[in-house]
Design a protein around this motif. Structure first.
Motif, mmCIF file in Angstrom:
data_model
loop_
_atom_site.group_PDB
_atom_site.id
_atom_site.type_symbol
_atom_site.label_atom_id
_atom_site.label_comp_id
_atom_site.label_asym_id
_atom_site.label_seq_id
_atom_site.Cartn_x
_atom_site.Cartn_y
_atom_site.Cartn_z
ATOM 1 N N GLU A 211 0.796 -1.222 0.000
ATOM 2 C CA GLU A 211 0.000 0.000 0.000
ATOM 3 C C GLU A 211 0.834 1.280 0.000
ATOM 4 O OE1 GLU A 211 -3.556 2.302 2.455
ATOM 5 O OE2 GLU A 211 -2.699 0.457 3.292
ATOM 6 N N THR A 212 1.841 1.384 0.847
ATOM 7 C CA THR A 212 2.601 2.626 0.940
ATOM 8 C C THR A 212 3.265 2.975 -0.387
ATOM 9 O OG1 THR A 212 3.016 2.188 3.288
ATOM 10 C CG2 THR A 212 4.407 3.832 2.215
ATOM 11 N N GLY A 213 3.878 1.980 -1.019
ATOM 12 C CA GLY A 213 4.504 2.214 -2.311
ATOM 13 C C GLY A 213 3.495 2.546 -3.388
ATOM 14 N N LEU A 214 2.359 1.877 -3.369
ATOM 15 C CA LEU A 214 1.328 2.134 -4.372
ATOM 16 C C LEU A 214 0.760 3.543 -4.241
ATOM 17 C CD1 LEU A 214 -0.549 -1.293 -4.203
ATOM 18 C CD2 LEU A 214 1.046 -0.534 -5.978
ATOM 19 N N ARG A 215 0.594 3.994 -3.012
ATOM 20 C CA ARG A 215 0.070 5.353 -2.804
ATOM 21 C C ARG A 215 1.069 6.391 -3.323
ATOM 22 N NH1 ARG A 215 -4.327 5.624 1.076
ATOM 23 N NH2 ARG A 215 -3.794 7.813 1.433
ATOM 24 N N ALA A 216 2.344 6.174 -3.058
ATOM 25 C CA ALA A 216 3.347 7.110 -3.559
ATOM 26 C C ALA A 216 3.371 7.116 -5.085
ATOM 27 C CB ALA A 216 4.719 6.749 -2.999
ATOM 28 N N ALA A 217 3.300 5.928 -5.690
ATOM 29 C CA ALA A 217 3.313 5.841 -7.149
ATOM 30 C C ALA A 217 2.092 6.517 -7.755
ATOM 31 C CB ALA A 217 3.372 4.385 -7.580
ATOM 32 N N SER A 218 0.936 6.357 -7.117
ATOM 33 C CA SER A 218 -0.284 6.993 -7.619
ATOM 34 C C SER A 218 -0.168 8.514 -7.554
ATOM 35 C CB SER A 218 -1.492 6.519 -6.808
ATOM 36 O OG SER A 218 -2.675 7.154 -7.240
ATOM 37 N N ARG A 219 0.420 9.033 -6.485
ATOM 38 C CA ARG A 219 0.625 10.477 -6.377
ATOM 39 C C ARG A 219 1.524 10.978 -7.515
ATOM 40 N NH1 ARG A 219 3.402 11.633 -1.052
ATOM 41 N NH2 ARG A 219 3.216 13.797 -1.823
ATOM 42 N N ILE A 220 2.607 10.233 -7.762
ATOM 43 C CA ILE A 220 3.534 10.615 -8.831
ATOM 44 C C ILE A 220 2.818 10.625 -10.182
ATOM 45 C CG2 ILE A 220 5.595 9.869 -10.088
ATOM 46 C CD1 ILE A 220 6.547 8.686 -7.321
ATOM 47 N N ALA A 221 2.030 9.587 -10.424
ATOM 48 C CA ALA A 221 1.310 9.487 -11.698
ATOM 49 C C ALA A 221 0.309 10.629 -11.863
ATOM 50 C CB ALA A 221 0.605 8.135 -11.784
ATOM 51 N N GLU A 222 -0.417 10.948 -10.805
ATOM 52 C CA GLU A 222 -1.413 12.014 -10.877
ATOM 53 C C GLU A 222 -0.766 13.362 -11.151
ATOM 54 O OE1 GLU A 222 -5.005 12.275 -10.612
ATOM 55 O OE2 GLU A 222 -4.443 10.317 -11.413
ATOM 56 N N ALA A 223 0.382 13.596 -10.543
ATOM 57 C CA ALA A 223 1.012 14.908 -10.675
ATOM 58 C C ALA A 223 1.771 15.081 -11.979
ATOM 59 C CB ALA A 223 1.953 15.136 -9.495
ATOM 60 N N THR A 224 2.271 13.997 -12.551
ATOM 61 C CA THR A 224 3.174 14.116 -13.701
ATOM 62 C C THR A 224 2.621 13.532 -14.994
ATOM 63 O OG1 THR A 224 4.279 11.982 -13.311
ATOM 64 C CG2 THR A 224 5.120 13.898 -12.109
ATOM 65 N N GLY A 225 1.559 12.730 -14.902
ATOM 66 C CA GLY A 225 1.037 12.069 -16.091
ATOM 67 C C GLY A 225 1.741 10.770 -16.437
#
Length: 517
Positions: A211-225
């Motif tokens: 979960e922790t890694g997935l949440r960080a990755a989702s944030r990165i994806a949302e902010a950068t495309g």
């Protein structure tokens, strides 16, 4: 204290308190020594592939190694396929391999073999105890080696006379090497790639699939495309409502080509760049798009979660992850198909389930049907050596006795290690097995076409067909002590699956479906 007693005491003191076993003569003093350590749980498997696969499943859920007890080189060889899967999952496993007494080896007895050579193929840690006084220290070193980041298979070879000899001394635990932090310069370099505006794929593996890694990755994806993906076969993937639903890379090279089409940069975090599962005539093995650059944020031995969180702070400060919302498919009706059986599982999957997924071709639609189900873990076939699903489910159930374990199992793969059902019955484990019975090695039918094997006729097709005779999984299961039923419709599967989840102990459902491919 003899060598075996010092070994078991050292294992227990280091937190290794489950031993999956298929012992022989050279391991009898270890077997006897189990009664001197009430903290150690001994679990019998009828075949070594069950033993090694159960140790893999246990550690993936428990987060610490179990021990295996195997008989000489042939016993290790019999368990090698699921140790291969454990290696690919970076699972910590401590193998204890009994060997002939030191003075007996020169006689080349029938079971004599080169154990070091077999164990060495796992690219892990291997040591032979040379004296009884050293067994405790060797065991402590094995446990630490197994847990060195990111996790590996450690094999300790125990000659019989070293095991029964007096003078054993337990050894205190040795701290393992933890995951290495990723340096700030690397994180900043990857952040610059994400700021270019060019198409980026972010490929996640290892602990990044929690979960922790997935949440960080989702944030990165949302902010950068950037487009995030999970490696094709993660060792343990957390998913369901409340967790980011990130797509896995496909098994087929054509799927990966579609998913990564147009990508100019591939950032890998806790895994390796994607390659084709097999070679095919005239097709590339490297699945990174031509002209795309690969950037490693974190290698498999690095602190990938920490690196992702640091990266998210640089490029996605204030951005929230996108979480899967609670959503279940409607219960279907009619004859079972490869399309609707997954809807039954998605509609009824219980809270905190652990799925041991070896459904293979029958499970291609499973991720979509369960994305919004209650939170659950998925344990996948990391190394491609089939026969993993039932043993991994067995070990997972011992690691988490309060969680329901669901084994989604193809019929062909089930036959490799079906005696795991006996262990589930003996230990009264809460495992519900659903056999996807399409009476074929369906994945091999597909591969026969994909490799361009021309002119396949009845002889070739017969090697990929599991009937006749028809396999009766209900009778097989009942003969191994696990109650079983057969489902041919979606309604029957729903009723039987629901009932199995409410009753204690193991159950099996033989679900008759046509091949998807």
């Amino acid at each position: 204290m003899n060598g075996a007693q010092s070994l078991i005491r050292t294992l227990v003191d280091a937190g290794v308190d489950v031993c999956f076993s298929n012992p022989g003569t050279s391991e009898m003093h270890f077997v006897a020594a189990l009664d001197t350590a009430p903290e150690m749980r001994g679990v019998l498997g009828l075949a070594e592939g069950v033993v090694t696969g159960a140790a893999d499943g246990y550690a993936r859920i428990a987060g610490k190694p179990a021990a295996t007890l195997l008989h000489l080189g042939p016993g290790l060889g019999n368990g090698l396929a699921n140790l291969h899967n454990a290696r690919r999952a970076n699972t910590p496993v401590v193998n204890v391999i009994g060997d002939h007494a030191t003075y007996h080896k020169r006689y080349d007895a029938p079971l004599e073999s080169d154990i070091e050579a077999v164990a060495g193929s796992l690219n892990g840690w291997v040591r032979r105890s040379e004296s009884t006084a050293d067994v405790g220290a060797d065991a402590a070193a094995a446990v630490a080696a197994a847990q060195d980041a990111p996790g590996r298979v450690a094999t300790l070879i125990l000659p019989a006379d070293i095991s029964w000899g007096d003078g054993g001394r337990p050894c205190p635990p040795i701290p393992p090497r933890t995951a290495k932090p990723v340096n700030e310069a690397t994180v900043k370099s990857v952040a610059e790639v994400l700021r270019t505006g060019e198409p980026v794929a972010l490929l996640l593996g290892g602990d990044a699939c929690r979960e922790t890694g997935l949440r960080a990755a989702s944030r990165i994806a949302e902010a950068t495309g950037a487009k995030p993906f999970i490696e094709t076969f993660p060792g343990r993937l957390e998913r369901g409502a409340g967790v980011p639903a990130i797509e896995r890379l496909g098994y087929l090279a054509e799927q990966v080509a579609y998913q990564l089409d147009g990508t100019r940069h591939v950032i890998v975090a806790g895994t390796r760049p994607p390659v084709s599962f097999f070679a095919y005539p005239g097709k590339a093995s490297d699945l990174v798009p031509e002209g795309a650059q690969v950037h490693t944020l974190a290698a498999v031995e690095d602190d990938v979660v920490g690196a992702l969180e640091d990266l998210a702070e640089l490029v996605a400060a204030g951005t929230e992850p996108v979480l899967a919302q609670p959503q279940r498919p409607e219960l279907p009706s009619g004859e079972l198909t490869a399309q609707n059986w997954v809807q039954v599982i998605g509609a009824l999957l219980p809270e905190q389930a652990i799925i041991s997924d070896e459904a293979n071709t029958s499970g291609l639609l499973l991720p979509g049907a369960t994305a919004g189900a209650p939170r659950h873990d998925v344990l996948t076939l990391t190394g491609g050596a089939i026969g993993q699903g039932m043993p991994v489910a067995t070990g997972a159930a011992i690691a988490a006795p309060d969680r329901p374990v669901i084994n989604l199992e193809s019929d062909g793969s089930a036959l490799y290690t079906i005696s795991a059902l006996w262990t589930q019955a003996r230990e009264n484990l809460n495992v519900t097995t659903v056999i996807l019975n399409n009476r074929a090695y369906a994945i091999l039918r597909m591969e026969l076409q994909r490799v361009g094997a021309e002119g396949s006729g009845p002889k070739a097709k017969s090697l990929l067909d599991l009937s006749p005779p028809e396999l009766d999984f209900v009778k097989i299961s009942e003969g191994l002590g696990v109650p079983a039923t057969r489902a041919t419709t979606a309604e029957e599967l729903a009723e039987q699956f629901s009932r199995a989840l409410t009753e204690p102990g193991p159950h099996l459902i033989d679900a008759a479906i046509p091949p998807l491919l």
